[in-house]
Each structure stands twice: as structure tokens, then as C-alpha cells.
Design a protein around this motif. Sequence first.
Motif, short mmCIF file in Angstrom:
data_model
loop_
_atom_site.label_atom_id
_atom_site.label_comp_id
_atom_site.label_asym_id
_atom_site.label_seq_id
_atom_site.Cartn_x
_atom_site.Cartn_y
_atom_site.Cartn_z
N LEU A 62 -12.09 -22.33 44.75
CA LEU A 62 -12.14 -23.66 44.15
C LEU A 62 -12.19 -23.58 42.63
O LEU A 62 -11.60 -24.41 41.94
CB LEU A 62 -13.33 -24.45 44.68
CG LEU A 62 -13.14 -25.13 46.01
CD1 LEU A 62 -14.46 -25.72 46.51
CD2 LEU A 62 -12.07 -26.21 45.92
N SER A 63 -12.90 -22.60 42.10
CA SER A 63 -12.93 -22.43 40.64
C SER A 63 -11.54 -22.15 40.10
O SER A 63 -11.16 -22.66 39.04
CB SER A 63 -13.87 -21.28 40.25
OG SER A 63 -15.20 -21.69 40.35
N ALA A 64 -10.77 -21.35 40.83
CA ALA A 64 -9.39 -21.06 40.40
C ALA A 64 -8.54 -22.33 40.43
O ALA A 64 -7.75 -22.57 39.52
CB ALA A 64 -8.78 -19.98 41.30
N VAL A 65 -8.72 -23.16 41.45
CA VAL A 65 -7.98 -24.42 41.53
C VAL A 65 -8.39 -25.33 40.38
O VAL A 65 -7.54 -25.93 39.70
CB VAL A 65 -8.21 -25.12 42.89
CG1 VAL A 65 -7.65 -26.54 42.89
CG2 VAL A 65 -7.60 -24.31 44.03
N LEU A 66 -9.69 -25.42 40.11
CA LEU A 66 -10.17 -26.27 39.01
C LEU A 66 -9.71 -25.73 37.66
O LEU A 66 -9.47 -26.51 36.74
CB LEU A 66 -11.69 -26.40 39.06
CG LEU A 66 -12.23 -27.22 40.23
CD1 LEU A 66 -13.76 -27.15 40.26
CD2 LEU A 66 -11.76 -28.66 40.16
N ASP A 67 -9.59 -24.42 37.54
CA ASP A 67 -9.09 -23.85 36.29
C ASP A 67 -7.64 -24.26 36.05
O ASP A 67 -7.23 -24.53 34.93
CB ASP A 67 -9.21 -22.33 36.31
CG ASP A 67 -8.88 -21.71 34.97
OD1 ASP A 67 -9.44 -22.16 33.95
OD2 ASP A 67 -8.04 -20.80 34.93
N ARG A 68 -6.88 -24.32 37.11
CA ARG A 68 -5.47 -24.75 37.00
C ARG A 68 -5.36 -26.25 36.75
O ARG A 68 -4.54 -26.69 35.96
CB ARG A 68 -4.74 -24.37 38.29
CG ARG A 68 -3.31 -24.76 38.33
CD ARG A 68 -2.44 -23.66 37.71
NE ARG A 68 -1.04 -23.98 37.93
CZ ARG A 68 -0.22 -24.40 36.97
NH1 ARG A 68 -0.65 -24.52 35.74
NH2 ARG A 68 1.03 -24.69 37.24
#
Length: 182
Positions: A62-68
Amino acid sequence: MNGGLAAQHGRLQDRVDSVMLIAMRADVRAIHTVAGDGRADWQTRTFVREARRLTLGCAAGLSAVLDRHRPGTDPYGHEVCRACGTSACSTLKAIADVFAAYAVRPAAVDRAEAWRRADAYLGSRGVPLVIEEFAEGFVARPVPGGNGLLVVDRATGALTRWPDLPTAELVERYRHYLRGAP
């Protein structure tokens, strides 16, 4: 969720960070003790054994998705999602809806987390901190004092700077601040 894209993104990132922090602080030996005590069925024991790893993996994803899908600005200065190019990111909305459905909320800040946040805010300069707890949060006093102090909100983890006041007076002023009183 109310507010602009940046506010929505910030609230979601706080929730993901909170989930990750809770999982990282879990005692792996205690988890395996509970999972191996034989009182639960094998599916439950397997879930308990794997929950920390799965939670960390999901939170990292989820952090990777939010980073994008983080806020940015378009050529006209309007706030937009960097991935979608829109002012209303459907990915952030979907994550917010899931969090709302499962009542995922940021965990309350404890003394150790209050110290970590205050230390990070001060730039990890090796300044000793005294952490005092009160109902709504924590007072972080650099030692030696004289340069003001920080209050770490228990519910949100937000930091605010305050003048160097006695704790009782500071707590009263902070409560006025939370109520929006002048």
C-alpha cells in the motif's frame, strides 16, 4: 474523506504507517507461542503465525501504491494525482473506502513513538528528551530546556511547537488549542 488530495493522501499514509508500526512492534516469540499453544484450530494458528509478515507485506504494498498516487500539481497549478493526472484519484478513494469499511484507524501514539517523532523532528541531533504523558498526548522537552518544546498528539501523532511552559499550563493551553478556542 474530506479535504484536498494532499490531505486525503496524508491521512491514508498515516493509517498505512500505523499498521506497519503495529506489526513491526509485535513480539514474534509471543506470536509463535500463541500460535503453537494448541488451543486454536490449524487455520487460526497458521493465520496468527503469518499475520505479522502478511501485514507488513500488505502495508509495504500500500505504501508503494500511495507513493505512486501522491499529490502534485498540473501545469496550471491545480492539485492532481501524479499517477492519474486527475483531481479526484479513484485509487485513493478506493483505499479510503476499504479502510472505512474495516474501520482502519491510526493507532494511538505511545510514549516510545512520541519520543521517536520528537527526536526525528529535532533532526536526531542527540538532544536528550524528557517525555511527559497527559491525556491528549505527550510533552517532549529537550534537555537542557529553553528553546521551547513539542507536544505530540496521542490520537494523530501531530507535532506542535510550544513555548517552554510548566506542564499544567501547557496542558490547559493545548486543550484550548484542540477545541479551537482563542
